[in-house]
Write an enzyme that holds these catalytic residues in place. Structure first.
Site, mmCIF file in Angstrom:
data_model
loop_
_atom_site.group_PDB
_atom_site.id
_atom_site.type_symbol
_atom_site.label_atom_id
_atom_site.label_comp_id
_atom_site.label_asym_id
_atom_site.label_seq_id
_atom_site.Cartn_x
_atom_site.Cartn_y
_atom_site.Cartn_z
ATOM 1 N N TYR A 1 0.865 -1.192 0.000
ATOM 2 C CA TYR A 1 0.000 0.000 0.000
ATOM 3 C C TYR A 1 0.896 1.234 0.000
ATOM 4 O O TYR A 1 1.786 1.362 0.839
ATOM 5 C CB TYR A 1 -0.923 0.044 1.229
ATOM 6 C CG TYR A 1 -1.739 1.310 1.242
ATOM 7 C CD1 TYR A 1 -2.853 1.444 0.413
ATOM 8 C CD2 TYR A 1 -1.356 2.406 2.010
ATOM 9 C CE1 TYR A 1 -3.567 2.629 0.364
ATOM 10 C CE2 TYR A 1 -2.059 3.600 1.965
ATOM 11 C CZ TYR A 1 -3.171 3.703 1.147
ATOM 12 O OH TYR A 1 -3.873 4.880 1.082
ATOM 13 N N LYS B 1 3.007 10.343 8.034
ATOM 14 C CA LYS B 1 2.241 9.942 9.225
ATOM 15 C C LYS B 1 2.765 10.506 10.555
ATOM 16 O O LYS B 1 2.365 11.592 10.927
ATOM 17 C CB LYS B 1 2.107 8.423 9.254
ATOM 18 C CG LYS B 1 1.189 7.947 8.110
ATOM 19 C CD LYS B 1 0.540 6.623 8.347
ATOM 20 C CE LYS B 1 -0.666 6.440 7.461
ATOM 21 N NZ LYS B 1 -0.446 5.622 6.276
ATOM 22 N N ASP C 1 9.266 3.037 1.401
ATOM 23 C CA ASP C 1 8.109 3.801 1.870
ATOM 24 C C ASP C 1 7.964 3.532 3.370
ATOM 25 O O ASP C 1 7.411 2.513 3.773
ATOM 26 C CB ASP C 1 6.867 3.377 1.083
ATOM 27 C CG ASP C 1 5.599 4.064 1.588
ATOM 28 O OD1 ASP C 1 5.646 4.740 2.624
ATOM 29 O OD2 ASP C 1 4.547 3.900 0.925
HETATM 30 C C1 LIG Z 1 -0.641 5.949 4.838
HETATM 31 C C2 LIG Z 1 0.368 5.499 3.875
HETATM 32 C C3 LIG Z 1 0.568 6.168 2.660
HETATM 33 C C4 LIG Z 1 -0.263 7.352 2.243
HETATM 34 O O1 LIG Z 1 -0.129 8.436 3.102
HETATM 35 P P1 LIG Z 1 -1.269 9.572 3.133
HETATM 36 O O2 LIG Z 1 -0.769 10.583 4.102
HETATM 37 O O3 LIG Z 1 -2.531 8.877 3.597
HETATM 38 O O4 LIG Z 1 -1.409 10.107 1.768
HETATM 39 C C5 LIG Z 1 1.557 5.697 1.817
HETATM 40 N N1 LIG Z 1 2.308 4.636 2.149
HETATM 41 C C6 LIG Z 1 2.146 3.975 3.317
HETATM 42 C C7 LIG Z 1 3.029 2.808 3.642
HETATM 43 C C8 LIG Z 1 1.166 4.374 4.218
HETATM 44 O O5 LIG Z 1 0.988 3.702 5.357
#
Ligand SMILES: *Cc1c(COP(=O)(O)O)cnc(C)c1O
Length: 427
Positions: free
Chosen positions: A147, A277, A248
């Protein structure tokens, strides 16, 4: 004051919530304040927060140090454009990020949200190869169950089955996907685990600009943990086949897995790193994309001469100020011990749920606890039961998981886990 019924009614009439229907809306619970690990509902009830507002509120809510940082920054300047201007909070934040992240991440691009930081990472990777005059490297290789966000570029890297691919396939960039890691965090790594990724890299590396992974924890795509050895092999293979590695760490960054950044479990550095986050302790939206000098120079030596990106609210001073305060608060705290304590307690208190017939497995890493059910849960039935029990937990699919604020006390964590297991047992 607040009329909870009116809020709920107006919410249904006017407001669109994440992944929700406007015609068949579910009730959302109005929150009027939050303090420490407790959310105060408009109807007077208090909930112990098991979600840290989607990984972000690591220091809990209404933290005096973070409040002070925002208040002070408001007095100085809430916002100023970042084109042609700079400010101390952004400079200090970028310097800190370079210092605390794995080595060779030297330059920081500030973005507005996690998804945007992924877009920037994709752009960096594509622009890097273009700048070298290599036009064939137009694809990314991602992992199944991954994700990476909801915007178009990020969405195109999410799991092609559980993500949104089928809906948007005709208008979305097409990328490559390798089989997801299937071993657990502690399971011995076997070269067969990575055979598919290796095959795709060896066959298609001329088309592949970068591999993108969530290090160690695949988050919203399944809450699965995998072996540091797997991540190490990914790094080696990227080097072998001349492909960039994007990590990520939007969910895993800032201590959640027991290391400050999950890449440290494998002792590797990506070429590009996405953070988001928890970066502001959950106060404001902010994210960052870091890259090595090699990538930065590669991009800027190219035809464009610059990275082609620049959001209006880039480097927002309020967000940077609270990020600086949140990171300092974390680094000044005994966070390793804190996460260890939460990990051990989660293991102790969630593991008994394995005995339940409806439970498939229980797994814990750092301050993340996951109960995977055999069947998908009905969120609209389960959520009110959690709320009635005084906890805030938001399951999806078969997954009921918690990643509480780090400041949660042992007593509150016990309340959270016991109520959670109790609701599952009686549902
Ligand atoms: C939450 C998340 C995203 C997206 O971040 P947003 O601030 O919701 O746009 C991308 N990659 C990972 C691994 C995430 O947990």
């Amino acid at each position: 004051m607040y009329d909870p019924k009116q809020i709920i009614e107006d919410d249904k009439s006017f407001v669109w919530h994440p992944y929700s229907s406007t015609h068949n809306p579910t009730d959302n619970y109005p929150v009027v304040s939050a303090n420490g690990v407790r959310l105060q509902l408009a109807d007077g009830r208090q909930l112990i927060d098991g979600m840290a507002s989607w990984w972000s509120a690591i220091h809990g809510y209404n933290h005096p140090t973070l409040n002070q940082a925002v208040n002070k920054q408001i007095e100085d300047m809430s916002h100023v454009m970042f084109g042609g201007l700079t400010h101390p909070q952004a400079v200090s934040l970028c310097k800190t990020l370079v210092e605390i992240t794995p080595k060779d991440l030297d330059k920081v691009f500030l973005a507005d949200s996690g998804s945007v930081s992924v877009e920037v990472a994709i752009k960096m990777a594509l622009q890097y190869w273009l700048s070298q005059g290599i036009k064939s490297k137009t694809k990314l290789l991602s992992l199944r169950n991954g994700y990476h966000g909801d915007t178009f570029g990020a969405m195109s890297l999410c799991d092609p089955i559980t993500g949104m691919h089928h809906l948007f396939e005709h208008s979305m960039p097409q990328h490559l996907f390798a089989e997801a890691p299937t071993m657990g965090f502690d399971t011995a790594f076997d070269e067969r685990h990575i055979a598919d990724l290796k095959r795709q890299l060896s066959e298609q590396h001329q088309q592949i600009a970068a591999v993108i992974v969530e290090p160690i924890v695949q988050g919203a795509g399944g809450m699965r943990f995998y072996s540091p050895d797997y991540l190490k092999r990914i790094r080696e293979l990227c080097d072998e086949f001349n492909v960039l590695l994007i990590a990520d760490e939007i969910a895993t960054g800032f201590g959640r897995t027991g290391k400050l950044f999950a890449c440290e479990h494998a002792n590797i550095s990506p070429d590009i790193l996405c953070l988001g986050k928890a970066i502001t302790g959950g106060y404001m939206t902010l994210a960052a994309t870091l890259c090595s000098n090699k990538v930065a120079r590669g991009i800027c030596d190219g035809e464009a001469g610059v990275l082609m990106h620049g959001p209006t609210f880039m480097g927002n001073p309020l967000a940077c100020a609270v990020a600086n305060a949140s990171i300092q608060l974390l680094l000044d705290s005994p966070w390793q011990q804190t996460i260890k304590r939460i990990e051990q307690q989660l293991l102790r208190e969630l593991s008994p749920a394995k005995a339940l017939t409806q439970v498939d497995s229980v797994r814990v890493l750092g301050a993340i606890g996951v109960i995977e059910m055999k069947e998908a849960v009905v969120m609209t039935e389960l959520t009110p039961k959690f709320v009635d029990a005084g906890i805030w937990v938001r399951p999806f699919g078969k997954l009921i998981y918690i990643m509480p604020p780090y400041i949660i006390s042992s007593e509150d964590l016990s309340l959270l886990t016991s109520r959670l297991v109790n609701v599952i047992t009686t549902s």
